[in-house]
Design an enzyme around this catalytic site. Structure first.
Site, PDB file in Angstrom:
ATOM      1  N   CYS A  89     -36.834 -17.329 112.988  1.00  0.00           N
ATOM      2  CA  CYS A  89     -35.579 -16.659 113.322  1.00  0.00           C
ATOM      3  C   CYS A  89     -35.621 -15.203 112.836  1.00  0.00           C
ATOM      4  O   CYS A  89     -36.433 -14.423 113.307  1.00  0.00           O
ATOM      5  CB  CYS A  89     -34.394 -17.433 112.776  1.00  0.00           C
ATOM      6  SG  CYS A  89     -32.807 -16.873 113.480  1.00  0.00           S
ATOM      7  N   HIS A 202     -34.979 -21.969 115.671  1.00  0.00           N
ATOM      8  CA  HIS A 202     -35.124 -22.702 114.412  1.00  0.00           C
ATOM      9  C   HIS A 202     -35.865 -24.017 114.683  1.00  0.00           C
ATOM     10  O   HIS A 202     -35.244 -25.002 115.074  1.00  0.00           O
ATOM     11  CB  HIS A 202     -33.745 -23.012 113.805  1.00  0.00           C
ATOM     12  CG  HIS A 202     -33.079 -21.836 113.193  1.00  0.00           C
ATOM     13  ND1 HIS A 202     -33.293 -21.455 111.888  1.00  0.00           N
ATOM     14  CD2 HIS A 202     -32.199 -20.942 113.710  1.00  0.00           C
ATOM     15  CE1 HIS A 202     -32.567 -20.384 111.614  1.00  0.00           C
ATOM     16  NE2 HIS A 202     -31.892 -20.053 112.704  1.00  0.00           N
ATOM     17  N   GLU A 204     -36.974 -26.088 112.569  1.00  0.00           N
ATOM     18  CA  GLU A 204     -36.510 -27.089 111.611  1.00  0.00           C
ATOM     19  C   GLU A 204     -35.198 -27.731 112.041  1.00  0.00           C
ATOM     20  O   GLU A 204     -34.783 -28.748 111.463  1.00  0.00           O
ATOM     21  CB  GLU A 204     -36.384 -26.470 110.212  1.00  0.00           C
ATOM     22  CG  GLU A 204     -35.147 -25.620 109.980  1.00  0.00           C
ATOM     23  CD  GLU A 204     -35.219 -24.206 110.543  1.00  0.00           C
ATOM     24  OE1 GLU A 204     -34.321 -23.410 110.243  1.00  0.00           O
ATOM     25  OE2 GLU A 204     -36.180 -23.903 111.288  1.00  0.00           O
TER      26      GLU A 204
END
Length: 220
Positions: A89, A202, A204
């Protein structure tokens, strides 16, 4: 898509998240640990420079993030890294030359790490709301190992108002876009210059596709 393993797959590989002090460090760590890797969060030069894989997370504005890197003596350290590093990001945006994402002074242009020959600009959303927030698809470069076993049309989670334009400066060693996303206009969703990689989304927070991307990076 293959299902990422939840067993220890590589205890010898040294995986380090660079401790930028940002809020998403823990979520990145948990995503790596779920794949069976041990991970360390550190800003110690000896730890960072001996790592096999590194992650550079970031949230907030470019001005705040660069200030944090300077305060933690991380600017020159990140530039010394020779092993694969993945910016996430804002961490990807910091790899660029400069950013329009100002702090208190709206006229500031923020110098960044200059590890990719691209600047970060406000998204030309063509009337769509900003920030660009939520799930969107990406179009990766053919056969790039970072996107191995990720089906076409997979969705990733984005939260941002600034982005790198699509670019290719491989000829002068400035790196290139390796995946794009469309939101009003196309922008860079992933970038690479040598051992430096970045993703605007992102991983994750991007379910199985994001987990697979992290796994691919760890297996480069």
């Amino acid at each position: 898509m293959t299902t990422p393993s939840n067993t220890i797959t590589n205890t010898k590989q040294r995986v380090v998240i660079i401790d930028t002090g940002c809020a998403n460090v823990s979520s990145v760590r948990f995503a790596i640990e779920r794949l069976g890797y041990q991970v360390q969060i550190s800003k110690d030069p000896q730890v960072v420079l001996t790592a096999d894989k590194l992650f550079l997370p970031g949230v907030g504005t470019a001005s705040e993030a660069m200030h944090n890197l300077e305060q933690r003596d991380l600017v020159s350290l990140v530039k010394q890294v020779t092993k694969p590093l993945l910016g996430i990001c804002l961490g990807m945006q910091l790899l660029g030359k400069e950013s329009q994402e100002h702090g208190q002074n709206v006229n500031d242009i923020i110098p960044c790490l200059a590890l990719c020959d691209a600047s970060v600009e406000k998204i030309q959303a063509e009337g769509l709301p900003l920030p660009h927030m939520g799930w969107n698809t990406i179009t990766p470069e053919d056969n790039h190992p970072l996107f191995k076993d990720i089906p076409a049309g997979s969705y990733f989670y984005f939260v941002h108002s600034y982005a790198m334009p699509v670019f290719d400066h491989r000829d002068n060693q400035g790196g290139a876009t390796i995946a794009t996303t469309e939101y009003g206009q196309p922008f860079t969703a992933a970038v690479q210059n040598g051992n430096y990689y970045g993703v605007q989304f992102h991983p994750e927070r991007s379910s199985k596709a994001g987990a697979q991307l992290i796994k691919n990076f760890l297996e480069l």
